[in-house]
Design a protein around this motif. Structure first.
Motif, PDB file in Angstrom:
ATOM      1  N   SER A   1       0.817  -1.228   0.000  1.00 30.79           N
ATOM      2  CA  SER A   1       0.000   0.000   0.000  1.00 30.79           C
ATOM      3  C   SER A   1       0.843   1.268   0.000  1.00 30.79           C
ATOM      4  O   SER A   1       1.840   1.356   0.696  1.00 30.79           O
ATOM      5  CB  SER A   1      -0.935   0.073   1.218  1.00 30.79           C
ATOM      6  OG  SER A   1      -0.952  -1.074   1.961  1.00 30.79           O
TER       7      SER A   1
ATOM      8  N   THR B   1      -9.850   1.987   6.534  1.00 32.07           N
ATOM      9  CA  THR B   1     -10.072   1.392   5.214  1.00 32.07           C
ATOM     10  C   THR B   1      -8.923   0.475   4.824  1.00 32.07           C
ATOM     11  O   THR B   1      -9.145  -0.677   4.419  1.00 32.07           O
ATOM     12  CB  THR B   1     -10.231   2.506   4.149  1.00 32.07           C
ATOM     13  OG1 THR B   1     -11.224   3.421   4.591  1.00 32.07           O
ATOM     14  CG2 THR B   1     -10.639   1.923   2.807  1.00 32.07           C
TER      15      THR B   1
ATOM     16  N   SER C   1      -6.725  -1.009   6.584  1.00 32.67           N
ATOM     17  CA  SER C   1      -6.543  -2.191   7.452  1.00 32.67           C
ATOM     18  C   SER C   1      -7.772  -3.098   7.411  1.00 32.67           C
ATOM     19  O   SER C   1      -7.848  -4.072   8.149  1.00 32.67           O
ATOM     20  CB  SER C   1      -6.296  -1.747   8.891  1.00 32.67           C
ATOM     21  OG  SER C   1      -7.480  -1.185   9.437  1.00 32.67           O
ATOM     22  N   GLU C   2      -8.738  -2.744   6.565  1.00 34.86           N
ATOM     23  CA  GLU C   2     -10.025  -3.450   6.485  1.00 34.86           C
ATOM     24  C   GLU C   2     -10.641  -3.600   7.871  1.00 34.86           C
ATOM     25  O   GLU C   2     -11.136  -4.672   8.250  1.00 34.86           O
ATOM     26  CB  GLU C   2      -9.839  -4.807   5.795  1.00 34.86           C
ATOM     27  CG  GLU C   2      -9.422  -4.605   4.336  1.00 34.86           C
ATOM     28  CD  GLU C   2      -9.238  -5.912   3.562  1.00 34.86           C
ATOM     29  OE1 GLU C   2      -8.867  -6.904   4.219  1.00 34.86           O
ATOM     30  OE2 GLU C   2      -9.475  -5.895   2.353  1.00 34.86           O
ATOM     31  N   GLY C   3     -10.581  -2.530   8.632  1.00 34.12           N
ATOM     32  CA  GLY C   3     -11.240  -2.481   9.937  1.00 34.12           C
ATOM     33  C   GLY C   3     -10.452  -3.103  11.076  1.00 34.12           C
ATOM     34  O   GLY C   3     -10.930  -3.152  12.201  1.00 34.12           O
ATOM     35  N   ARG C   4      -9.209  -3.551  10.791  1.00 31.06           N
ATOM     36  CA  ARG C   4      -8.455  -4.247  11.844  1.00 31.06           C
ATOM     37  C   ARG C   4      -7.586  -3.299  12.675  1.00 31.06           C
ATOM     38  O   ARG C   4      -6.927  -3.729  13.613  1.00 31.06           O
ATOM     39  CB  ARG C   4      -7.583  -5.342  11.216  1.00 31.06           C
ATOM     40  CG  ARG C   4      -8.383  -6.511  10.633  1.00 31.06           C
ATOM     41  CD  ARG C   4      -7.482  -7.539   9.969  1.00 31.06           C
ATOM     42  NE  ARG C   4      -6.666  -6.917   8.921  1.00 31.06           N
ATOM     43  CZ  ARG C   4      -5.351  -6.737   8.995  1.00 31.06           C
ATOM     44  NH1 ARG C   4      -4.677  -7.140  10.055  1.00 31.06           N
ATOM     45  NH2 ARG C   4      -4.700  -6.159   8.010  1.00 31.06           N
TER      46      ARG C   4
END
Ligand SMILES: [Mg+2]
Length: 236
Positions: free
Chosen positions: A39, A73, A75-78
């Motif tokens: 990223s 976003t 971290s896809e919510g992590r």
């Protein structure tokens, strides 16, 4: 009618991009462990800022929300709440950061203010800009302050109408072609471009450079501005 001088705040009078850049570096270090390896956090943050501009406007508070949104976003919510807390702390530190005047500003603003009325025209968070202006020590030399949400031709028309100033008697001084120079020329004023020494914010870059004209000049230091103002004053 005397010449009236408009002056921009961020990166014309005091350092701003440098503070954002420091925080971006900190953001990347905090979020990288939670983001996929490939990223580009800098690019993703800029994209989020751009998407949020119309809803959140300019300034540190919207930048902080954009950092949080990007972290969630990517971290896809992590992303842990502890990291979010550090991002919020980084945003608050930006608001508390000392106001550091650029080289030559204090004496030049004093010299300009002694000859011509100054209107400070700056965009961003109302509360933060007010606080920076108060802490800058420049207020005794400034006649009026306009904190605006966008710097487009209509903004300058409104500022000039409120001050009762004819555009032909107005000179805007600032580091941004897009925000300070182009719209001022469009409404019939004159301008002095003092490019920043650190970096130009991506989202404040002009798509077009104004044509060569008697109505605007570029200088390398704010110290050269009074001489340009004198020549504009004589040539009216
Ligand atoms: Mg600026």
């Amino acid at each position: 009618m005397p010449l009236v001088v408009g002056i921009d705040g961020d990166d014309t009078l005091w350092h701003n991009e440098r503070v954002f850049s420091m925080t971006e570096t900190r953001f990347q270090a905090l979020v990288a462990p939670w983001a996929p390896e490939e990223s580009d956090l800098e690019a993703l943050l800029l994209k989020t800022e751009q998407a949020n501009l119309s809803a959140l406007g300019y300034g540190v508070k919207s930048f902080t929300l954009s950092m949080i949104e990007t972290a969630v976003t990517v971290s896809e919510g992590r992303i842990p709440a502890g990291v979010i807390a550090e991002i919020i702390a980084a945003g608050k530190e930006m608001l508390a950061h000392p106001v550091e005047l650029l080289d030559g500003v204090a004496e030049t603003i004093e010299a300009i203010g002694a000859r011509w009325p100054i209107i400070l025209v700056t965009k961003g968070d109302l509360f933060h800009q007010e606080s920076k202006i108060a802490r800058s020590g420049l207020l005794p030399h400034i006649q009026a302050v306009e904190i605006v949400s966008e710097k487009d031709p209509d903004t300058y028309r409104n500022v000039l109408a409120r001050a009762g100033v004819d555009p032909a008697d107005f000179v805007m001084v600032g580091d941004s072609l897009r925000s300070d120079i182009v719209p001022t020329l469009e409404v019939g004023g004159r301008a002095v471009h003092v490019p920043g020494t650190f970096r130009e914010w991506e989202l404040d870059r002009a798509d077009v450079v104004p044509d060569a004209s008697e109505r605007w000049r570029r200088v390398t230091s704010i110290r050269e501005v009074p001489a340009v103002l004198s020549s504009f004053d004589r040539s009216r």
